[in-house]
Each structure stands twice: as structure tokens, then as C-alpha cells.
Scaffold this active site. Sequence first.
Site, PDB file in Angstrom:
ATOM      1  N   CYS A  87      -4.129  -4.774   4.607  1.00  0.00           N
ATOM      2  CA  CYS A  87      -3.055  -4.842   3.621  1.00  0.00           C
ATOM      3  C   CYS A  87      -1.863  -5.576   4.224  1.00  0.00           C
ATOM      4  O   CYS A  87      -1.564  -5.445   5.417  1.00  0.00           O
ATOM      5  CB  CYS A  87      -2.666  -3.452   3.120  1.00  0.00           C
ATOM      6  SG  CYS A  87      -1.526  -2.548   4.142  1.00  0.00           S
ATOM      7  N   GLU A  88      -1.236  -6.379   3.371  1.00  0.00           N
ATOM      8  CA  GLU A  88      -0.150  -7.216   3.886  1.00  0.00           C
ATOM      9  C   GLU A  88       1.135  -6.426   4.099  1.00  0.00           C
ATOM     10  O   GLU A  88       2.077  -6.950   4.683  1.00  0.00           O
ATOM     11  CB  GLU A  88       0.088  -8.410   2.961  1.00  0.00           C
ATOM     12  CG  GLU A  88       0.635  -8.065   1.597  1.00  0.00           C
ATOM     13  CD  GLU A  88       0.723  -9.307   0.709  1.00  0.00           C
ATOM     14  OE1 GLU A  88       0.040 -10.296   0.995  1.00  0.00           O
ATOM     15  OE2 GLU A  88       1.473  -9.256  -0.278  1.00  0.00           O
ATOM     16  N   HIS A  89       1.173  -5.182   3.629  1.00  0.00           N
ATOM     17  CA  HIS A  89       2.393  -4.395   3.809  1.00  0.00           C
ATOM     18  C   HIS A  89       2.454  -3.708   5.164  1.00  0.00           C
ATOM     19  O   HIS A  89       3.514  -3.597   5.760  1.00  0.00           O
ATOM     20  CB  HIS A  89       2.499  -3.327   2.707  1.00  0.00           C
ATOM     21  CG  HIS A  89       2.353  -3.896   1.340  1.00  0.00           C
ATOM     22  ND1 HIS A  89       1.264  -3.656   0.532  1.00  0.00           N
ATOM     23  CD2 HIS A  89       3.143  -4.735   0.654  1.00  0.00           C
ATOM     24  CE1 HIS A  89       1.409  -4.294  -0.606  1.00  0.00           C
ATOM     25  NE2 HIS A  89       2.526  -4.964  -0.557  1.00  0.00           N
ATOM     26  N   HIS A  90       1.305  -3.201   5.627  1.00  0.00           N
ATOM     27  CA  HIS A  90       1.299  -2.447   6.877  1.00  0.00           C
ATOM     28  C   HIS A  90       0.390  -3.059   7.937  1.00  0.00           C
ATOM     29  O   HIS A  90       0.318  -2.568   9.063  1.00  0.00           O
ATOM     30  CB  HIS A  90       0.848  -0.999   6.617  1.00  0.00           C
ATOM     31  CG  HIS A  90       1.671  -0.274   5.599  1.00  0.00           C
ATOM     32  ND1 HIS A  90       1.329  -0.222   4.267  1.00  0.00           N
ATOM     33  CD2 HIS A  90       2.842   0.399   5.717  1.00  0.00           C
ATOM     34  CE1 HIS A  90       2.252   0.462   3.603  1.00  0.00           C
ATOM     35  NE2 HIS A  90       3.182   0.852   4.457  1.00  0.00           N
ATOM     36  N   GLN A 128      -5.191  -5.851  -2.663  1.00  0.00           N
ATOM     37  CA  GLN A 128      -6.531  -5.796  -3.268  1.00  0.00           C
ATOM     38  C   GLN A 128      -6.590  -6.577  -4.581  1.00  0.00           C
ATOM     39  O   GLN A 128      -7.593  -7.217  -4.895  1.00  0.00           O
ATOM     40  CB  GLN A 128      -6.911  -4.326  -3.469  1.00  0.00           C
ATOM     41  CG  GLN A 128      -8.354  -4.149  -3.896  1.00  0.00           C
ATOM     42  CD  GLN A 128      -8.741  -2.694  -4.048  1.00  0.00           C
ATOM     43  OE1 GLN A 128      -8.258  -1.833  -3.295  1.00  0.00           O
ATOM     44  NE2 GLN A 128      -9.612  -2.394  -4.995  1.00  0.00           N
ATOM     45  N   HIS A 156      -7.756   2.548   1.428  1.00  0.00           N
ATOM     46  CA  HIS A 156      -6.678   1.921   2.205  1.00  0.00           C
ATOM     47  C   HIS A 156      -6.213   2.865   3.301  1.00  0.00           C
ATOM     48  O   HIS A 156      -5.704   3.952   3.004  1.00  0.00           O
ATOM     49  CB  HIS A 156      -5.503   1.589   1.274  1.00  0.00           C
ATOM     50  CG  HIS A 156      -5.811   0.495   0.292  1.00  0.00           C
ATOM     51  ND1 HIS A 156      -5.158  -0.721   0.300  1.00  0.00           N
ATOM     52  CD2 HIS A 156      -6.721   0.416  -0.702  1.00  0.00           C
ATOM     53  CE1 HIS A 156      -5.642  -1.495  -0.662  1.00  0.00           C
ATOM     54  NE2 HIS A 156      -6.584  -0.822  -1.291  1.00  0.00           N
ATOM     55  N   CYS A 158      -3.662   2.676   5.029  1.00  0.00           N
ATOM     56  CA  CYS A 158      -2.210   2.930   4.966  1.00  0.00           C
ATOM     57  C   CYS A 158      -1.890   4.096   4.040  1.00  0.00           C
ATOM     58  O   CYS A 158      -0.800   4.662   4.114  1.00  0.00           O
ATOM     59  CB  CYS A 158      -1.450   1.671   4.560  1.00  0.00           C
ATOM     60  SG  CYS A 158      -1.733   1.144   2.869  1.00  0.00           S
TER      61      CYS A 158
HETATM   62  N1  LIG Z   1      -0.696  -2.968  -5.206  1.00  0.00           N
HETATM   63  C1  LIG Z   1      -1.095  -2.785  -3.938  1.00  0.00           C
HETATM   64  N2  LIG Z   1      -0.349  -2.027  -3.143  1.00  0.00           N
HETATM   65  C2  LIG Z   1      -0.785  -1.845  -1.876  1.00  0.00           C
HETATM   66  C3  LIG Z   1      -1.956  -2.401  -1.375  1.00  0.00           C
HETATM   67  N3  LIG Z   1      -2.098  -2.004  -0.084  1.00  0.00           N
HETATM   68  C4  LIG Z   1      -1.032  -1.224   0.186  1.00  0.00           C
HETATM   69  N4  LIG Z   1      -0.231  -1.119  -0.892  1.00  0.00           N
HETATM   70  C5  LIG Z   1       1.033  -0.396  -1.135  1.00  0.00           C
HETATM   71  O1  LIG Z   1       2.152  -1.152  -0.759  1.00  0.00           O
HETATM   72  C6  LIG Z   1       3.274  -0.282  -0.908  1.00  0.00           C
HETATM   73  C7  LIG Z   1       4.392  -0.664   0.020  1.00  0.00           C
HETATM   74  O2  LIG Z   1       5.428   0.198  -0.335  1.00  0.00           O
HETATM   75  P1  LIG Z   1       6.793   0.428   0.491  1.00  0.00           P
HETATM   76  O3  LIG Z   1       7.555   1.522  -0.158  1.00  0.00           O
HETATM   77  O4  LIG Z   1       7.463  -0.899   0.680  1.00  0.00           O
HETATM   78  O5  LIG Z   1       6.220   0.844   1.908  1.00  0.00           O
HETATM   79  P2  LIG Z   1       6.164   2.304   2.559  1.00  0.00           P
HETATM   80  O6  LIG Z   1       7.531   2.890   2.668  1.00  0.00           O
HETATM   81  O7  LIG Z   1       5.403   2.180   3.847  1.00  0.00           O
HETATM   82  O8  LIG Z   1       5.342   3.114   1.449  1.00  0.00           O
HETATM   83  P3  LIG Z   1       4.376   4.358   1.575  1.00  0.00           P
HETATM   84  O9  LIG Z   1       3.003   3.827   1.879  1.00  0.00           O
HETATM   85  O10 LIG Z   1       4.443   5.015   0.223  1.00  0.00           O
HETATM   86  O11 LIG Z   1       4.879   5.231   2.686  1.00  0.00           O
HETATM   87  C8  LIG Z   1       2.706   1.124  -0.753  1.00  0.00           C
HETATM   88  O12 LIG Z   1       2.836   1.786  -1.974  1.00  0.00           O
HETATM   89  C9  LIG Z   1       1.220   0.886  -0.410  1.00  0.00           C
HETATM   90  O13 LIG Z   1       0.374   1.916  -0.898  1.00  0.00           O
HETATM   91  C10 LIG Z   1      -2.726  -3.202  -2.257  1.00  0.00           C
HETATM   92  O14 LIG Z   1      -3.775  -3.751  -1.909  1.00  0.00           O
HETATM   93  N5  LIG Z   1      -2.251  -3.355  -3.529  1.00  0.00           N
HETATM   94 ZN   LIG Z   2      -0.592  -0.859   3.320  1.00  0.00          ZN
END
Ligand SMILES: Nc1nc2c(ncn2[C@@H]2O[C@H](COP(=O)(O)OP(=O)(O)OP(=O)(O)O)[C@@H](O)[C@H]2O)c(=O)[nH]1
Ligand SMILES: [Zn+2]
Length: 201
Positions: A87-90, A128, A156, A158
Site C-alpha cells: 500500500c502506498e500509504h504505509h 487496491q 492489508h 496496515c
Molecule cells: N482506499 C484504499 N485505502 C487504503 C489502501 N491501503 C491502505 N489504505 C488506507 O489508507 C488510509 C490512510 O489513512 P491515514 O489516516 O492518512 O493514515 P493512518 O493515520 O495511518 O490511518 P489508520 O490506518 O486508520 O491508522 C487508511 O485508512 C488505510 O486503511 C487501499 O488499497 N485502498
Molecule cells: Zn496502508
Amino acid sequence: MAYKRIEHYDEDVTNDLIKNYRETIRLIGEDPDREGLIKTPKRIAKAMQYCTQGYGQDAGAVLNSAKFHEDISEMIVVKNIELYSMCEHHMLPFFGKAHIAYIPNGWITGLSKIARVVDIFSKRLQVQERLTTQILDAIKDALNPLGVGVVIEAEHLCMMMRGVQKQNSVTTTSAFFGEFEKQTTRHEFISLISADLIKRK
Ligand SMILES: Nc1nc2c(ncn2[C@@H]2O[C@H](COP(=O)(O)OP(=O)(O)OP(=O)(O)O)[C@@H](O)[C@H]2O)c(=O)[nH]1
Ligand SMILES: [Zn+2]
């Protein structure tokens, strides 16, 4: 862009990543010179390049590399294609299965090429939803088919090992084009994969 597989790792990128991961290890409170960790930055550097090798690969070139003329107008389904992405967020892994169907319009592609396209887009930083539509678009553009359907189910890390910590949630995404926008075709596809969908108690 040519279709290439990474069989060696870029030396400059590897050396820069090694420096970065030594620093990361230090910043999390570990000793990068401890015996067990001494080779770890290099291992991560190679693992990261492997897991993101999709950036150097062209899905269209792969699909076109084994494209055959056939007058077939029935649905072709390749299901249970395992995938591993990040995932590009974590930058934590998500993994699961892709189920892909298309209805040709004069051209078919090698079955393995469908699975290779999944790998090419999985081995990048992703969400995804985008992974799903990129696979659909690549097949649509290369084969000009009557329809394409893509369903991806994934877990996921994360959401499991950190954050909301849900161990059983499965995310399903889908994308449909052409004939698959019709309910009957879509239902035929879903019924062909329904026994394979990830089950949770
Ligand atoms: N739509 C989508 N979201 C994703 C995917 N992979 C991870 N995420 C979400 O990306 C979001 C990033 O949210 P943030 O609030 O910026 O990050 P965060 O504080 O680490 O969020 P939490 O995971 O809720 O603790 C999270 O809700 C993740 O679950 C994906 O493939 N698609
Ligand atoms: Zn993630």
C-alpha cells in the site's frame, strides 16, 4: 517501453538504499553493526527493488508479446491469481487474489500474460482500487476485447498489524468494461468465481 525482468539490481540504487536502511535501523533504536543486522540493509535494498520492479515493466508489451488471432466470443476466465503488493500509504504489504475475465474480439493473449500483468501492477506502490483499474485498462487497450472484468480480494497488513487491527477484513474491488457492464455477463463471471472467493467465518 520494453518488457524486462530484473535479474540484477542497480548498483547505485542499491548503495543509496543501503545507506538509507542503515539509518532507518539506527533511528528505530537498533544497531546496524550488530552481527545479525549487518547484511540487512542490503537485503532490504534488494527486496524493495524486487517488490517494485513493476515500474520498469510495460503491461501492454507483455500482452502483445503473445497475441493470437482467434474467432472466439466466449468468456475467458483466469482466476485465483495470487498477488502481493504494497500500500502506498504505509508501504506495508497487501496480498490476495485477482480474478480476471475477458470476451475477445478477434484477439486472445497467452494465459500467463494475464497473470504477468497482475504482477507488473502489483509490484508498485498501490491502492487496491487503482491496481484493479490498471489491470482492466491494460487488457482493454492491448486486446480491444468486447468486455473485461477484474475482481481483486485482498488483506492489508496496515489494517492488521497496526492501525485499526482488524484481522479478518477482506477488501473486494472490481472494475468492469463493455459486455461486463451488463448484469447477465457480470453475473456469469461472478458465478464462475464465487466458489473461489475468500471465505471468513
Ligand atoms: N482506499 C484504499 N485505502 C487504503 C489502501 N491501503 C491502505 N489504505 C488506507 O489508507 C488510509 C490512510 O489513512 P491515514 O489516516 O492518512 O493514515 P493512518 O493515520 O495511518 O490511518 P489508520 O490506518 O486508520 O491508522 C487508511 O485508512 C488505510 O486503511 C487501499 O488499497 N485502498
Ligand atoms: Zn496502508
